[in-house]
Write a protein that holds these residues in place. Structure first.
Motif, PDB file in Angstrom:
ATOM      1  N   HIS A  74       0.578  -1.477  -0.069  1.00  0.00           N
ATOM      2  CA  HIS A  74       0.524   0.144   0.068  1.00  0.00           C
ATOM      3  C   HIS A  74       0.543   1.911   0.557  1.00  0.00           C
ATOM      4  N   VAL A  75       0.994   1.726  -1.408  1.00  0.00           N
ATOM      5  CA  VAL A  75       1.751   3.675  -0.949  1.00  0.00           C
ATOM      6  C   VAL A  75       0.815   4.463  -1.568  1.00  0.00           C
ATOM      7  N   THR A  76       0.539   5.125  -0.070  1.00  0.00           N
ATOM      8  CA  THR A  76      -0.160   6.755  -0.240  1.00  0.00           C
ATOM      9  C   THR A  76       0.687   8.013   0.382  1.00  0.00           C
ATOM     10  N   ALA A  77       0.171   8.767   0.187  1.00  0.00           N
ATOM     11  CA  ALA A  77       0.585   9.642   0.591  1.00  0.00           C
ATOM     12  C   ALA A  77       1.235   9.921   1.708  1.00  0.00           C
ATOM     13  N   SER A  78       2.244  10.706   2.086  1.00  0.00           N
ATOM     14  CA  SER A  78       3.391  11.039   3.641  1.00  0.00           C
ATOM     15  C   SER A  78       1.877  12.387   3.763  1.00  0.00           C
ATOM     16  N   PRO A  79       2.088  12.646   4.723  1.00  0.00           N
ATOM     17  CA  PRO A  79       1.397  14.410   5.343  1.00  0.00           C
ATOM     18  C   PRO A  79       2.463  14.976   4.734  1.00  0.00           C
ATOM     19  N   ALA A  80       3.595  14.960   4.424  1.00  0.00           N
ATOM     20  CA  ALA A  80       3.995  16.198   3.772  1.00  0.00           C
ATOM     21  C   ALA A  80       4.028  16.304   2.502  1.00  0.00           C
ATOM     22  N   LEU A  81       3.330  15.236   1.754  1.00  0.00           N
ATOM     23  CA  LEU A  81       2.381  15.739   0.306  1.00  0.00           C
ATOM     24  C   LEU A  81       1.212  15.340   1.288  1.00  0.00           C
ATOM     25  N   HIS A  82      -0.067  15.295   1.453  1.00  0.00           N
ATOM     26  CA  HIS A  82      -1.148  15.554   2.012  1.00  0.00           C
ATOM     27  C   HIS A  82      -1.302  17.389   2.076  1.00  0.00           C
ATOM     28  N   ALA A  83       0.078  17.910   2.658  1.00  0.00           N
ATOM     29  CA  ALA A  83      -0.220  19.210   2.571  1.00  0.00           C
ATOM     30  C   ALA A  83      -0.099  20.541   1.269  1.00  0.00           C
ATOM     31  N   LEU A  84       1.043  19.505   0.719  1.00  0.00           N
ATOM     32  CA  LEU A  84       1.125  19.955  -0.342  1.00  0.00           C
ATOM     33  C   LEU A  84       0.047  19.640  -1.271  1.00  0.00           C
ATOM     34  N   THR A  85      -1.196  18.861  -1.070  1.00  0.00           N
ATOM     35  CA  THR A  85      -2.281  18.497  -2.384  1.00  0.00           C
ATOM     36  C   THR A  85      -3.530  18.973  -0.738  1.00  0.00           C
ATOM     37  N   PRO A  86      -3.947  19.620  -0.436  1.00  0.00           N
ATOM     38  CA  PRO A  86      -5.109  19.898   0.052  1.00  0.00           C
ATOM     39  C   PRO A  86      -6.859  19.264  -0.255  1.00  0.00           C
ATOM     40  N   ASP A  87      -7.048  18.657  -0.232  1.00  0.00           N
ATOM     41  CA  ASP A  87      -8.298  18.333  -0.484  1.00  0.00           C
ATOM     42  C   ASP A  87      -8.176  17.335  -2.041  1.00  0.00           C
ATOM     43  N   TYR A  88      -7.301  16.609  -2.058  1.00  0.00           N
ATOM     44  CA  TYR A  88      -6.587  15.952  -3.034  1.00  0.00           C
ATOM     45  C   TYR A  88      -5.995  16.456  -4.655  1.00  0.00           C
ATOM     46  N   ASN A  89      -6.557  18.306  -4.184  1.00  0.00           N
ATOM     47  CA  ASN A  89      -5.847  19.031  -5.720  1.00  0.00           C
ATOM     48  C   ASN A  89      -3.946  18.240  -5.626  1.00  0.00           C
ATOM     49  N   THR A  90      -4.386  18.213  -6.832  1.00  0.00           N
ATOM     50  CA  THR A  90      -2.961  18.175  -7.222  1.00  0.00           C
ATOM     51  C   THR A  90      -2.733  19.012  -8.152  1.00  0.00           C
ATOM     52  N   LEU A  91      -3.218  19.633  -9.043  1.00  0.00           N
ATOM     53  CA  LEU A  91      -2.798  20.628 -10.076  1.00  0.00           C
ATOM     54  C   LEU A  91      -1.548  21.701  -9.545  1.00  0.00           C
ATOM     55  N   ASN A  92      -0.909  22.128  -8.286  1.00  0.00           N
ATOM     56  CA  ASN A  92      -0.364  22.453  -8.103  1.00  0.00           C
ATOM     57  C   ASN A  92       1.181  22.435  -8.112  1.00  0.00           C
ATOM     58  N   LEU A  93       0.838  20.629  -7.006  1.00  0.00           N
ATOM     59  CA  LEU A  93       2.169  19.939  -7.282  1.00  0.00           C
ATOM     60  C   LEU A  93       3.163  20.057  -7.624  1.00  0.00           C
ATOM     61  N   CYS A  94       3.680  20.541  -9.150  1.00  0.00           N
ATOM     62  CA  CYS A  94       4.866  20.482  -9.926  1.00  0.00           C
ATOM     63  C   CYS A  94       4.971  21.407  -8.972  1.00  0.00           C
ATOM     64  N   ALA A  95       4.692  23.243  -9.275  1.00  0.00           N
ATOM     65  CA  ALA A  95       5.266  23.962  -8.757  1.00  0.00           C
ATOM     66  C   ALA A  95       5.742  24.053  -8.125  1.00  0.00           C
ATOM     67  N   GLN A  96       4.802  23.413  -6.689  1.00  0.00           N
ATOM     68  CA  GLN A  96       5.171  23.395  -5.289  1.00  0.00           C
ATOM     69  C   GLN A  96       6.363  22.535  -5.066  1.00  0.00           C
ATOM     70  N   LEU A  97       7.180  21.647  -5.890  1.00  0.00           N
ATOM     71  CA  LEU A  97       7.808  20.811  -5.628  1.00  0.00           C
ATOM     72  C   LEU A  97       9.324  21.063  -6.680  1.00  0.00           C
ATOM     73  N   GLY A  98       8.294  22.164  -7.945  1.00  0.00           N
ATOM     74  CA  GLY A  98       9.602  22.441  -8.488  1.00  0.00           C
ATOM     75  C   GLY A  98       9.912  21.610  -9.439  1.00  0.00           C
ATOM     76  N   LEU A  99       9.142  21.163  -9.799  1.00  0.00           N
ATOM     77  CA  LEU A  99       9.678  20.303 -10.790  1.00  0.00           C
ATOM     78  C   LEU A  99       9.131  20.818 -12.760  1.00  0.00           C
ATOM     79  N   ASP A 100      10.743  20.171 -13.778  1.00  0.00           N
ATOM     80  CA  ASP A 100      10.527  20.330 -14.810  1.00  0.00           C
ATOM     81  C   ASP A 100      10.273  18.889 -15.961  1.00  0.00           C
ATOM     82  N   THR A 101       9.071  18.838 -15.619  1.00  0.00           N
ATOM     83  CA  THR A 101       9.064  17.731 -16.299  1.00  0.00           C
ATOM     84  C   THR A 101       8.458  17.518 -18.156  1.00  0.00           C
ATOM     85  N   LEU A 102       9.151  18.944 -18.377  1.00  0.00           N
ATOM     86  CA  LEU A 102       9.495  19.432 -19.950  1.00  0.00           C
ATOM     87  C   LEU A 102      10.258  18.644 -20.289  1.00  0.00           C
TER      88      LEU A 102
END
Length: 381
Positions: free
Chosen positions: A59-87
């Motif tokens: 079972h792989v789940t979000a840690s408290p740190a990840l939950h804090a970055l995705t309140p109410d399961y909102n993943t739209l801002n996760l990339c920016a919050q982590l500074g990811l360059d997915t392109l």
């Protein structure tokens, strides 16, 4: 679209990988732990073994740190919050995909680590394809590279013998390969081609026997619409138990419904099929350099009602120039933008009903299992 119960475990969230033997589960947990470390995700993913109906689940789940970055399961801002360059950094896209899956309030289930990793690769391929795809909008959509496809009434565009499916799909959807020609598609068929390309790329690399079967299928009859969904897709979420409105995983194909009954009668404007790029962006099939934010999509679909007109033949048509003008005008007013977004950010009504619902679907499309020995893709002539 069929609902496949073996893809679900009730009351669990995140990612579940099922094993009949506990020792195999422990080895899988160790493999995921190494993968988590390689992606730099140690702080964001919890990995545990739990029992479920006589099986051991990794079972792989979000840690408290990840939950804090995705309140109410909102993943739209996760990339920016982590500074990811997915392109420009492919491993960043894999990380975003894995973290979003782990955030899910409804479990994504897999029969092996191989299937989980294949699912991440398919999503990665889908994002790459969606970013490169640009087409010309036409709901009838009867233009394809003649050297790759033959149209047969009742069977669709068939792959010509000797033509590689991956190469044909790339040439059809990506203008830098097609010689800058834009072939005509509806958004629904375009999204199918993107997902089909991602599936074909994975099969070509890691399940060649099934890739051969896929090519033979398209040499006999193209699987479209409901046939496509039944063969390749299952849904996560239901209207009774919807996924959160701002929960999206990169590589997901999804539908935004047009909640206006009048403009929805214009062919091709019943709604909008897209693929989620990640990073809060959804593909723009007609102008790939201008992907949509969620707010943009809400405004565009809302203002379809302003672009409707009857042509000289009395047929209902859409003036997209008016739609663009209305969207730009609305964006000048934060109050009007907020009003429209609030109206659109509601779950859609059921089919045939146009009342208080918005444009947001309750479900997300997921590609079925794809690996040798565990694949449940349903090909058939």
């Amino acid at each position: 679209m069929a609902d496949y119960s073996k893809h679900k475990i009730e009351a669990l969230e995140g990612i579940c990988v099922l094993f009949e033997q506990e020792q195999l589960a422990k080895l899988a947990a160790s493999e995921i732990t190494s993968w988590r470390q390689a992606l730099g995700a140690q702080a964001y993913l919890n990995i545990a073994l739990v029992s479920y109906q006589g099986q051991t689940v990794v079972h792989v789940t979000a840690s408290p740190a990840l939950h804090a970055l995705t309140p109410d399961y909102n993943t739209l801002n996760l990339c920016a919050q982590l500074g990811l360059d997915t392109l420009h950094q492919p491993e960043h896209l894999d990380l975003e995909i894995l973290l979003c899956l782990a955030c899910s309030p409804i479990a994504y289930c897999f029969p092996s680590i191989a299937e989980l990793k294949a699912a991440v690769r398919v999503r990665h391929f889908a994002v790459d394809a969606a970013r490169r795809t640009e087409l010309a909008f036409n709901p009838d959509g009867y233009e394809r590279p003649k050297e790759c496809w033959t149209y047969v009434e009742g069977k669709g565009f068939l792959l010509k013998p000797g033509v590689d499916m991956v190469e044909a799909l790339i040439k059809t959807t990506q203008p830098e390969v097609s010689g800058q020609q834009l072939y005509t598609f509806s958004c629904g068929r375009a999204a199918e081609y993107i997902m089909l390309l991602s599936i074909a790329q994975e099969l070509k690399l890691n399940n060649p026997a099934l890739y051969t079967a896929l090519q033979k299928q398209w040499q006999t009859r193209a699987l479209l619409a409901d046939d496509f969904n039944d063969a390749f897709i299952y849904e996560v979420g239901t209207l009774e138990h919807p996924l959160p409105m701002q929960f999206y995983v990169p590589g997901c194909r999804l539908w935004f419904r047009n909640p206006d009954s009048h403009s929805a009668d214009v062919e091709g404007f019943e709604g909008s099929w897209v693929v989620y790029h990640g990073g809060g962006e959804f593909c723009n099939l007609w102008e790939r350099a201008n992907p949509f934010k969620l707010t943009d999509k809400c405004l565009e679909i809302y203002h379809w009602r302003d672009g409707v007109f009857y042509d000289a033949a009395g047929e209902l048509k859409m003036n997209e120039d008016i739609v663009r003008e209305k969207v730009n005008e609305t964006k000048k007013s934060s109050a009007e933008t907020n009003r429209i977004v609030e109206r659109m950010m509601r779950y859609r009504d059921i089919r045939g009903v146009y009342q208080e619902g918005g444009c947001i679907d309750a479900t997300r499309d997921v590609v079925r299992w794809i690996c040798p020995n565990t694949s449940d893709l349903a090909l058939g002539s």
